[in-house]
Write an enzyme that holds these catalytic residues in place. Structure first.
Site, PDB file in Angstrom:
ATOM      1  N   GLU A 114      -8.116  -5.739   5.368  1.00  0.00           N
ATOM      2  CA  GLU A 114      -7.972  -5.385   3.959  1.00  0.00           C
ATOM      3  C   GLU A 114      -6.780  -6.093   3.314  1.00  0.00           C
ATOM      4  OE1 GLU A 114      -8.671  -1.185   5.386  1.00  0.00           O
ATOM      5  OE2 GLU A 114      -9.162  -0.917   3.275  1.00  0.00           O
ATOM      6  N   ARG A 118     -12.121  14.891   8.245  1.00  0.00           N
ATOM      7  CA  ARG A 118     -12.989  15.286   7.132  1.00  0.00           C
ATOM      8  C   ARG A 118     -14.392  15.607   7.627  1.00  0.00           C
ATOM      9  NH1 ARG A 118     -11.440  10.092   4.184  1.00  0.00           N
ATOM     10  NH2 ARG A 118      -9.405  10.536   3.281  1.00  0.00           N
ATOM     11  N   HIS A 175     -13.088   2.383   0.432  1.00  0.00           N
ATOM     12  CA  HIS A 175     -13.078   1.327   1.469  1.00  0.00           C
ATOM     13  C   HIS A 175     -13.777   0.068   0.966  1.00  0.00           C
ATOM     14  CE1 HIS A 175     -13.047   4.599   4.886  1.00  0.00           C
ATOM     15  NE2 HIS A 175     -11.802   4.277   4.557  1.00  0.00           N
ATOM     16  N   ASN A 211       0.869  -1.169   0.000  1.00  0.00           N
ATOM     17  CA  ASN A 211       0.000   0.000   0.000  1.00  0.00           C
ATOM     18  C   ASN A 211       0.910   1.224   0.000  1.00  0.00           C
ATOM     19  OD1 ASN A 211      -1.818   2.038   0.469  1.00  0.00           O
ATOM     20  ND2 ASN A 211      -2.725   1.117   2.297  1.00  0.00           N
ATOM     21  N   ARG A 265      -2.665  -2.196  -3.290  1.00  0.00           N
ATOM     22  CA  ARG A 265      -3.885  -1.450  -3.003  1.00  0.00           C
ATOM     23  C   ARG A 265      -3.857  -0.171  -3.835  1.00  0.00           C
ATOM     24  NH1 ARG A 265      -5.485   2.699   1.122  1.00  0.00           N
ATOM     25  NH2 ARG A 265      -7.743   2.555   1.225  1.00  0.00           N
TER      26      ARG A 265
END
Ligand code: ADP
Length: 385
Positions: free
Chosen positions: A372, A229, A168, A14, A80
């Site tokens: 993940e 956020r 996601h 990643n 990823r």
């Protein structure tokens, strides 16, 4: 010693602009042989000049742990990739053309896709094995048009690939299946609302293992209130801030992505810290917590309506897996909808998937840890055979 194919690990990478997360996973068993993070890539004063150097640093660390990557008969590398754009709806084997297409999607994910492309490039040079890209958007490529479409002029949307993509996805897909496994029921039979609550947060509505709605949109900014956020705001806020506060579009983008959410309301973005302040009676922390929970309820209610009722409400990722108080608050007052948690089950600490609703409840409320890296390793192994 040669290992049988089923023991050969997949390297999951990643790549961020200044970091590289790695995990060496055996897809069949889920065994993690190694994991780590190389940071400060390309920063001044850092010994790690670029992503090739980061891979070198990773290899040296692994050697220090007794793992020789070159002699390991690596099965494949799974990458990823945040944005798959309109074109990628499932994992793909990476060739030069795919790499170019990932790069071309940089307008949609300016922070993420360029870094992923650089990481892929470096890894392909170093490891002569199949490389696979697994996209964070892929699970949501099949959203029905009424859920993926913004009500803006269609020609403009087409020209600029404007739609709700969702993110996601690897996590939501993994958790949907893991929940079915936990309940011992086929995923095809279940209507689920999944709340992925980490630093980034997203909700999804999943019917029969397929996503029918999700809270993130064109970018990961839409939807739930997150660490830094804002999530949903009135789209008119942008023009208002431009006029009244004299901010540029880039400044507004940074404000809503990096300085808002829990951080903007309470002064801290880490949820554990927020809970400490909450316990100490801090008013900003109280407001932040209540806003987070209100938005979560808003989405749970929306997805309940979209799915016409649900079988499972699932919490995952750092906050979802660990915060007793968030799970209690989100489900509080929803008994009339068949949603409730058992106080003791909710409060019990555990690292494994578990049901926290009372026995016989109409809706199963569950905590299901996401993974993940394992999902990427499995999808990579499936593709390369
Ligand atoms: P990422 O989105 O970066 O993968 P994670 O899924 O690891 O993030 O979630 C990180 C968040 O989870 C942080 O806000 C952290 O405070 C929160 N978290 C981790 N452990 C706990 C805990 N025991 N209680 C409450 N929040 C927690």
């Amino acid at each position: 010693m040669t290992e049988s194919p089923s023991e050969r690990p997949v390297l999951v990478l990643n790549a961020g602009s200044s970091s590289l997360k790695y995990q060496l996973v055996v897809p069949e068993t889920g065994e993690v042989r190694a994991r780590g993070l190389v940071e400060r890539i390309g920063e001044s004063g850092s010994e790690v000049a670029d992503h090739s150097a980061a891979l070198q640093s990773m290899a040296e660390r692994l050697r220090g742990e007794g793992i020789d990557l070159e002699g390991l008969s690596l099965r494949a590398v799974g990458h990823r990739v945040v944005h798959g754009g309109p074109g990628f709806s499932e994992p793909v084997a990476i060739d030069d053309e795919v790499l170019d297409r990932i790069r071309e999607l940089s307008a949609l994910a300016p922070l993420h896709n360029p870094a992923a492309a650089i990481g892929i490039e470096a890894a392909r040079k170093r490891f002569d094995v199949p490389h696979v890209a697994v996209f964070d958007t892929a699970f949501f490529a099949s959203l029905p048009p009424e859920a993926s479409t913004y009500a803006v002029p269609r020609d403009l949307a087409e020209k600029h690939a404007i739609r709700r993509y969702g993110f996601h996805g690897t996590s939501h897909q993994y958790v949907a299946q893991a929940t079915a496994d936990l309940l011992g029921r086929p995923v095809e039979d279940l209507r689920q609302v999944i709340l992925h609550l980490g630093n980034g947060c997203s909700a999804s509505a999943v019917r029969g293992g397929h996503a029918v709605d999700t809270s993130m949109g064109l970018t990961p900014l839409e939807g739930l209130v997150m660490g830094t956020r804002s999530g949903d705001v009135d789209p008119g806020l942008h023009a208002y801030l431009g006029r009244e506060a004299g901010l540029s579009l880039d400044e507004i983008d940074t404000l809503l992505n990096k300085k808002s959410g829990v951080l903007g309301l309470s002064g801290v973005n880490d949820f554990r810290e927020l809970e400490h302040r909450l316990a100490a009676g801090d008013a900003g922390a109280r407001l932040a917590f209540d806003v987070v929970v209100h938005r979560l309820k808003h989405y749970v209610g929306a997805y309940l309506a979209i799915l016409g009722g649900i079988d499972a409400l699932v919490f995952t990722a750092g906050v979802g897996e660990n915060s007793v108080s968030v799970r209690a608050a989100v489900t509080d007052g929803l008994e009339g909808l068949g949603i409730e948690v058992d106080r003791a089950r909710n409060a019990a600490r555990s690292k494994i998937a578990r049901v926290i609703s009372p026995t016989g409840a109409m809706v199963v409320v569950a905590v299901v840890p996401t993974n993940e890296e394992l999902a990427i390793a499995r999808q990579t192994a499936d593709l390369v055979g």
